[in-house]
Design a protein around this motif. Structure first.
Motif, PDB file in Angstrom:
ATOM      1  N   THR A   5      44.340  61.003  34.454  1.00  0.00           N
ATOM      2  CA  THR A   5      45.225  60.050  33.992  1.00  0.00           C
ATOM      3  C   THR A   5      44.403  58.822  33.271  1.00  0.00           C
ATOM      4  N   ARG A   6      43.263  59.087  33.123  1.00  0.00           N
ATOM      5  CA  ARG A   6      42.539  58.031  32.508  1.00  0.00           C
ATOM      6  C   ARG A   6      42.781  58.273  31.042  1.00  0.00           C
ATOM      7  N   LYS A   7      42.798  59.738  30.536  1.00  0.00           N
ATOM      8  CA  LYS A   7      42.751  60.063  29.455  1.00  0.00           C
ATOM      9  C   LYS A   7      44.238  60.236  28.860  1.00  0.00           C
ATOM     10  N   GLU A  18      41.507  49.927  26.043  1.00  0.00           N
ATOM     11  CA  GLU A  18      40.985  48.431  25.177  1.00  0.00           C
ATOM     12  C   GLU A  18      41.723  47.338  26.132  1.00  0.00           C
ATOM     13  N   GLU A  19      42.915  47.510  26.371  1.00  0.00           N
ATOM     14  CA  GLU A  19      43.346  46.124  27.248  1.00  0.00           C
ATOM     15  C   GLU A  19      42.528  45.989  28.729  1.00  0.00           C
ATOM     16  N   TRP A  20      42.314  47.277  29.220  1.00  0.00           N
ATOM     17  CA  TRP A  20      41.593  47.218  30.538  1.00  0.00           C
ATOM     18  C   TRP A  20      40.176  46.561  30.086  1.00  0.00           C
ATOM     19  N   GLU A  21      39.601  46.768  29.236  1.00  0.00           N
ATOM     20  CA  GLU A  21      38.017  46.418  28.988  1.00  0.00           C
ATOM     21  C   GLU A  21      38.245  44.863  28.922  1.00  0.00           C
ATOM     22  N   ARG A  22      39.317  44.383  28.223  1.00  0.00           N
ATOM     23  CA  ARG A  22      39.401  43.026  28.109  1.00  0.00           C
ATOM     24  C   ARG A  22      39.561  42.253  29.619  1.00  0.00           C
ATOM     25  N   ALA A  24      39.057  43.545  32.727  1.00  0.00           N
ATOM     26  CA  ALA A  24      38.598  43.971  33.943  1.00  0.00           C
ATOM     27  C   ALA A  24      37.482  42.875  34.369  1.00  0.00           C
ATOM     28  N   PRO A  25      36.768  41.919  33.317  1.00  0.00           N
ATOM     29  CA  PRO A  25      35.972  40.994  33.958  1.00  0.00           C
ATOM     30  C   PRO A  25      36.631  39.967  34.765  1.00  0.00           C
ATOM     31  N   LEU A  26      37.846  39.936  34.564  1.00  0.00           N
ATOM     32  CA  LEU A  26      38.429  38.884  35.020  1.00  0.00           C
ATOM     33  C   LEU A  26      39.021  38.979  36.538  1.00  0.00           C
ATOM     34  N   MET A  27      39.013  40.296  36.938  1.00  0.00           N
ATOM     35  CA  MET A  27      39.401  40.642  37.892  1.00  0.00           C
ATOM     36  C   MET A  27      38.498  40.509  39.135  1.00  0.00           C
ATOM     37  N   PRO A  28      39.086  40.138  40.430  1.00  0.00           N
ATOM     38  CA  PRO A  28      38.114  39.805  41.530  1.00  0.00           C
ATOM     39  C   PRO A  28      37.074  40.722  41.653  1.00  0.00           C
ATOM     40  N   PRO A  29      35.858  40.276  42.227  1.00  0.00           N
ATOM     41  CA  PRO A  29      34.716  41.487  42.303  1.00  0.00           C
ATOM     42  C   PRO A  29      35.359  41.922  43.647  1.00  0.00           C
ATOM     43  N   LEU A  30      34.334  42.887  43.829  1.00  0.00           N
ATOM     44  CA  LEU A  30      34.256  43.791  45.264  1.00  0.00           C
ATOM     45  C   LEU A  30      33.715  42.862  46.414  1.00  0.00           C
ATOM     46  N   ASN A  31      34.263  43.171  47.323  1.00  0.00           N
ATOM     47  CA  ASN A  31      33.593  42.443  48.512  1.00  0.00           C
ATOM     48  C   ASN A  31      32.485  43.118  48.948  1.00  0.00           C
ATOM     49  N   ARG A  32      31.325  42.220  49.226  1.00  0.00           N
ATOM     50  CA  ARG A  32      29.879  42.873  49.608  1.00  0.00           C
ATOM     51  C   ARG A  32      29.944  43.421  50.967  1.00  0.00           C
ATOM     52  N   ARG A  33      30.918  43.088  52.017  1.00  0.00           N
ATOM     53  CA  ARG A  33      30.871  43.485  53.222  1.00  0.00           C
ATOM     54  C   ARG A  33      32.531  44.081  53.282  1.00  0.00           C
ATOM     55  N   GLY A  34      32.758  44.862  54.403  1.00  0.00           N
ATOM     56  CA  GLY A  34      33.940  45.704  54.385  1.00  0.00           C
ATOM     57  C   GLY A  34      34.020  47.021  53.832  1.00  0.00           C
ATOM     58  N   ARG A  35      34.931  47.511  53.712  1.00  0.00           N
ATOM     59  CA  ARG A  35      35.236  48.964  53.351  1.00  0.00           C
ATOM     60  C   ARG A  35      35.405  48.844  51.776  1.00  0.00           C
ATOM     61  N   LYS A  36      35.362  49.692  51.152  1.00  0.00           N
ATOM     62  CA  LYS A  36      35.681  49.800  49.769  1.00  0.00           C
ATOM     63  C   LYS A  36      37.205  49.908  49.330  1.00  0.00           C
ATOM     64  N   ASP A  40      42.566  52.204  42.964  1.00  0.00           N
ATOM     65  CA  ASP A  40      41.754  51.461  41.883  1.00  0.00           C
ATOM     66  C   ASP A  40      42.506  50.363  41.409  1.00  0.00           C
ATOM     67  N   PHE A  41      41.788  49.255  40.879  1.00  0.00           N
ATOM     68  CA  PHE A  41      42.415  47.997  40.646  1.00  0.00           C
ATOM     69  C   PHE A  41      43.203  48.059  39.271  1.00  0.00           C
ATOM     70  N   ARG A  42      42.820  48.910  38.268  1.00  0.00           N
ATOM     71  CA  ARG A  42      43.432  49.314  37.307  1.00  0.00           C
ATOM     72  C   ARG A  42      44.883  49.620  37.755  1.00  0.00           C
ATOM     73  N   GLU A  43      45.134  50.604  38.535  1.00  0.00           N
ATOM     74  CA  GLU A  43      46.354  51.029  39.214  1.00  0.00           C
ATOM     75  C   GLU A  43      47.254  49.917  39.767  1.00  0.00           C
ATOM     76  N   ILE A  44      46.662  48.924  40.287  1.00  0.00           N
ATOM     77  CA  ILE A  44      47.397  47.719  40.917  1.00  0.00           C
ATOM     78  C   ILE A  44      47.989  47.029  39.871  1.00  0.00           C
ATOM     79  N   ILE A  45      47.025  46.866  38.388  1.00  0.00           N
ATOM     80  CA  ILE A  45      47.666  46.059  37.387  1.00  0.00           C
ATOM     81  C   ILE A  45      48.694  46.784  36.640  1.00  0.00           C
TER      82      ILE A  45
END
Length: 83
Positions: A5-7, A18-22, A24-36, A40-45
């Motif tokens: 699906t990435r390809k 290219e859009e995702w690279e621009r 991606a840094p603006l998305m909320p970071p992963l929480n250090r605690r809790g589950r993963k 995928d956040f790209r799929e949410i967008i």
């Protein structure tokens, strides 16, 4: 399947690499605690872009994007930053 699906874009509203690279840094970071994150956040967008472009309801969201409840939860979290 994730590698395939990435390809390829499944829908016209999907983000390009290219859009995702621009944004991606603006998305909320992963929480250090809790589950993963299970979805995928790209799929949410991609799901939010699909909803806006198609005008479908939340329950009619294709299963490729994950559960509609997850997409809706992230939409409610992100709308503070978007609007």
């Amino acid at each position: 399947m994730a590698d395939i699906t990435r390809k390829t874009k499944r829908y016209p509203s999907d983000l390009t690499d290219e859009e995702w690279e621009r944004i991606a840094p603006l998305m909320p970071p992963l929480n250090r605690r809790g589950r993963k994150r299970a979805t995928d956040f790209r799929e949410i967008i991609n799901a939010l872009r699909y909803l806006v472009r198609s005008g479908c309801g939340w329950e009619m969201l294709p299963v490729h994007f994950g559960p509609w409840q997850t997409v809706y939860w992230w939409f409610r979290r992100l709308e503070r930053f978007l609007f």
